[in-house]
Design an enzyme around this catalytic site. Sequence first.
Site, PDB file in Angstrom:
ATOM      1  N   ASP A 191       0.878  -1.165   0.000  1.00  0.00           N
ATOM      2  CA  ASP A 191       0.000   0.000   0.000  1.00  0.00           C
ATOM      3  C   ASP A 191       0.926   1.228   0.000  1.00  0.00           C
ATOM      4  OD1 ASP A 191      -2.092   1.869   0.892  1.00  0.00           O
ATOM      5  OD2 ASP A 191      -1.094   1.701   2.835  1.00  0.00           O
ATOM      6  N   ASP A 249      -1.448  -0.786   6.063  1.00  0.00           N
ATOM      7  CA  ASP A 249      -1.601  -0.213   7.399  1.00  0.00           C
ATOM      8  C   ASP A 249      -3.011   0.293   7.698  1.00  0.00           C
ATOM      9  OD1 ASP A 249      -1.430   1.939   5.567  1.00  0.00           O
ATOM     10  OD2 ASP A 249      -1.105   3.267   7.270  1.00  0.00           O
ATOM     11  N   ASP A 307      -6.962  -1.183   3.732  1.00  0.00           N
ATOM     12  CA  ASP A 307      -6.152  -2.335   3.317  1.00  0.00           C
ATOM     13  C   ASP A 307      -6.670  -3.647   3.906  1.00  0.00           C
ATOM     14  OD1 ASP A 307      -4.335  -0.620   2.020  1.00  0.00           O
ATOM     15  OD2 ASP A 307      -3.416  -0.179   3.955  1.00  0.00           O
TER      16      ASP A 307
END
Length: 310
Positions: A4, A214, A218
């Site tokens: 991410d 995080d 996600d």
Amino acid sequence: MVFDKTGTLTQGKPDVTDEIECNDCPVNLRDLDGNSFVLQLAASVEKNSEHPIGQAIVRYAEERGLYLMEVDNFMVVPGRGVRCSIEGSLVTVGSFEWVIENGGKNESEVRNELWKLESLGRTSVCVCVDDVVVGLLGVSDKSKPEAYSTVSTLQSLGLDVWMLTGDNATTAESIANEVGISSNRIRAGVLPGDKAEFIEGLRKDGHVVCMVGDGINDSPSLARSDVGLALGAGTEIAVEAADMVLVRSNLFDVVVALDLSRKVFRRIQWNFLWALIYNIVMIPFAAGVFYPFIQLRIHPAWAGLLFFSQ
Ligand code: ADP
Ligand code: MG
């Protein structure tokens, strides 16, 4: 290995760099500071947000001593932004596309300013009151110092490294460039569900996928990947959805975790092999199976010990 962007490859401690007014200060909101009303509105909405961008906006407004207003009906739309009502007006703070989808009318005036921000590699945050975009904030988030070495080590280990982000393509490309991910390995502007679908797609193509993330956005992809890695400093829901947590939130621990898992797995395989050889040779020997052929026999106590130590 899929990363991410915000908060994972980047420090997740963005700084507010630009404040742009696109429209007059809405007069229906009483307590607005005429000079920084865009920032004040955004910070009031983001006060309850867990998103790194939201926290940066609040921090910046507090440093400037701005008063944060009372809000009602606060709502988070992961990967898009936040909204709430302030003194009866609906205030939306988030990505340009989302704000426009939700009825922001003065799209053409804003687009020009937006383009300027994004071409500098900044993330833009739109502030919309009812159906008028009143301003933009530019936010800049640097990549983590260890991001480049982590990505290049993983690539040298033969892994295919991707970046997924809900952020716009221009900003995504500038960060990918910094950390060494090639531009055909980026997916920008993806919503949380699309991130998970992308992971699923890679798995369908026969890849073993590890996702590192995080945020709330996600969690679906962390849950769907073969191995989900959450950063310890990430949101609770990401930590919950992941298989492994990098407690120190140091990105290089991804490499450490991979190396450790490979070593542990190899050790397990060796142990199985040794146990197999031992069992095939020593147990029949202890049981006296070979006696008719080689006339060799051992004391029952030793035989017992051979059984015992298998
Ligand atoms: P990433 O996938 O890189 O972690 P997100 O999916 O969390 O990014 O966010 C994608 C985009 O949505 C951000 O770049 C921002 O424009 C917008 N956004 C998400 N949450 C917020 C928020 N709390 N405040 C403002 N903008 C937000
Ligand atoms: Mg993130």
